[in-house]
Scaffold this active site. Structure first.
Site, PDB file in Angstrom:
ATOM      1  N   TRP A 106     -13.828 -10.760 -17.716  1.00  0.00           N
ATOM      2  CA  TRP A 106     -13.928 -10.272 -19.093  1.00  0.00           C
ATOM      3  C   TRP A 106     -14.713  -8.968 -19.148  1.00  0.00           C
ATOM      4  O   TRP A 106     -14.391  -8.081 -19.954  1.00  0.00           O
ATOM      5  CB  TRP A 106     -14.547 -11.344 -19.991  1.00  0.00           C
ATOM      6  CG  TRP A 106     -13.762 -12.616 -19.935  1.00  0.00           C
ATOM      7  CD1 TRP A 106     -14.169 -13.829 -19.467  1.00  0.00           C
ATOM      8  CD2 TRP A 106     -12.379 -12.790 -20.297  1.00  0.00           C
ATOM      9  NE1 TRP A 106     -13.143 -14.739 -19.529  1.00  0.00           N
ATOM     10  CE2 TRP A 106     -12.042 -14.141 -20.032  1.00  0.00           C
ATOM     11  CE3 TRP A 106     -11.402 -11.936 -20.822  1.00  0.00           C
ATOM     12  CZ2 TRP A 106     -10.760 -14.650 -20.279  1.00  0.00           C
ATOM     13  CZ3 TRP A 106     -10.129 -12.444 -21.071  1.00  0.00           C
ATOM     14  CH2 TRP A 106      -9.823 -13.787 -20.805  1.00  0.00           C
ATOM     15  N   ASP A 176     -21.269  -9.677 -25.080  1.00  0.00           N
ATOM     16  CA  ASP A 176     -20.166 -10.597 -25.362  1.00  0.00           C
ATOM     17  C   ASP A 176     -20.687 -11.996 -25.079  1.00  0.00           C
ATOM     18  O   ASP A 176     -20.876 -12.389 -23.937  1.00  0.00           O
ATOM     19  CB  ASP A 176     -18.977 -10.262 -24.453  1.00  0.00           C
ATOM     20  CG  ASP A 176     -17.817 -11.245 -24.615  1.00  0.00           C
ATOM     21  OD1 ASP A 176     -17.926 -12.189 -25.415  1.00  0.00           O
ATOM     22  OD2 ASP A 176     -16.807 -11.061 -23.910  1.00  0.00           O
ATOM     23  N   LYS A 200     -15.071 -21.587 -28.747  1.00  0.00           N
ATOM     24  CA  LYS A 200     -15.735 -22.362 -27.707  1.00  0.00           C
ATOM     25  C   LYS A 200     -16.890 -23.188 -28.282  1.00  0.00           C
ATOM     26  O   LYS A 200     -16.948 -24.390 -28.088  1.00  0.00           O
ATOM     27  CB  LYS A 200     -16.212 -21.435 -26.594  1.00  0.00           C
ATOM     28  CG  LYS A 200     -15.055 -20.639 -25.969  1.00  0.00           C
ATOM     29  CD  LYS A 200     -15.524 -19.614 -24.966  1.00  0.00           C
ATOM     30  CE  LYS A 200     -14.398 -18.682 -24.537  1.00  0.00           C
ATOM     31  NZ  LYS A 200     -13.350 -19.339 -23.774  1.00  0.00           N
TER      32      LYS A 200
END
Length: 365
Positions: A106, A176, A200
């Site tokens: 990511w 992030d 999540k």
């Protein structure tokens, strides 16, 4: 599997487990929301009823994270992936540099997007070690004129997590936190911006939370589309366009669940206990199971491991699925096994997985 309510042991990496009480409340309110005669998905996002839900979710986010008054809280769309490009689009000018700390797929994707707008660079990377660890703070050297420094707080694919964040002094630190937001207390004041997909720890997919310090808004590039400016969404309280109303409602209910279960200190302790149960099964297996992440970099959210005897790994995953475990396959890019133990995954599920791991080892050793 818990036969009393037919719920699986859900270890999916995202979308992931949600608190059962939240799902049941949503089910109860789905058709006729609090006497309005319609679903939350049917009502105007500019109605008083939705305004109360929307602002309530923001208020809970502020309270749980002790967010200072000089920060804005936004609910956007597009996931973390859109933020990969929105961040440099807003804050990185041509010829300007920004530092990215590389800890997995990511952060790689975030860096690639930034290359379209300025001159980002890698501050440090653990790729040569297959992203098994987080860089040490001593390795990190920033440029004093960087527009920002970007980190990925938890790495779902490789199972690593920052335990201590770097001090970037006057350079805005942007994180992030998609896969560990609200899993433990965080000092928001150390960050210029925090962003996270909700799917999540916060709710269903479709909502992206952005916590941004107000002084950054003055640095926004003006020659970008209106809807991609953070200032646009600040000025409209995240209602510039139609927001994901049901997702925001669910996010607010999940935050309420966190409050009712003791807040982030309790959530953090629970997450430590849950992860330890599974890590113990790995560490006590005499090499039958091997963890991917180094000890000091292990994630409390995503436990990545291999069955050392490769021919048994598919059998392990197959048998686990048969008895009610869901989502244990590792990411398609790396394979192996992964148990995601987000906030709503109960301790009982982690104990059941650890017991299954011990039994499987006993059968095949």
């Amino acid at each position: 599997m818990d036969q009393s309510n037919q719920r699986t042991f859900n270890f999916n990496a995202g979308p992931s487990a949600l608190p059962l009480v939240v799902l049941e409340k949503a089910q109860k309110e789905l058709v006729n929301f609090r006497g309005t005669g319609m679903s939350i998905m049917e009502m105007s996002h500019r109605s008083a009823t939705f305004e109360d839900i929307h602002n309530g979710a923001i208020s809970r986010m502020r309270k749980l994270y002790s967010i200072p008054n000089d920060y804005e809280v936004l609910f956007l769309q597009g996931g973390a992936s859109l933020q990969f490009s929105m961040i440099p689009m807003n804050f990185l000018k041509n010829g300007q540099q920004a530092g990215y700390i590389m800890t997995g797929s990511w952060s790689e994707k975030a860096l690639e997007e930034a290359k379209l707008f300025g001159e980002p660079y890698e501050i440090a990377s653990t790729k040569t070690d297959k992203y098994r660890n987080i860089p040490t703070l001593e390795e990190l050297q920033f440029h004093l004129d960087d527009a920002y420094v970007h980190v990925t707080s938890n790495n779902t694919i490789y199972g690593t997590q920052w335990s201590t964040f770097p001090d970037t002094s006057n350079i805005p630190l942007i994180a992030d936190m998609s896969s560990d937001i609200m899993s433990k207390p965080v000092d928001v004041s150390k960050f210029g911006m925090i962003y996270a997909g909700a799917q999540k720890n916060l709710g269903p997919s479709g909502v992206t939370v952005v916590i941004i310090r107000k002084d950054l808004l003055a640095k926004t590039n003006e020659e970008i589309p209106t809807i991609l400016k953070y200032s646009t969404h600040v000025d409209s309280n995240s209602l510039y366009n139609t927001p994901p109303t049901f997702g925001i409602y669910m996010l607010g209910e999940v935050l309420k669940w966190v409050e009712e279960n003791g807040g982030l200190d309790v959530i953090a302790k629970n997450n430590e206990v849950k992860a330890k149960v599974i890590y113990d099964a790995i560490d006590n297996s005499n090499g039958f199971y091997t963890g991917h992440a180094t000890l000091e970099s292990r994630s409390l959210m995503n436990i990545t491991f291999r069955v050392a005897i490769e021919s048994l790994e598919k059998l392990f995953l197959s048998e686990a699925k048969e008895v009610g475990f869901v989502g244990l396959n590792g990411h398609r890019s790396v394979g192996g096994c992964r148990a995601s133990t987000y906030n709503a995954v109960p301790l009982e599920a982690c104990k059941a997985l650890a017991e299954f791991m011990v039994q499987f080892q006993s059968k095949h050793s």
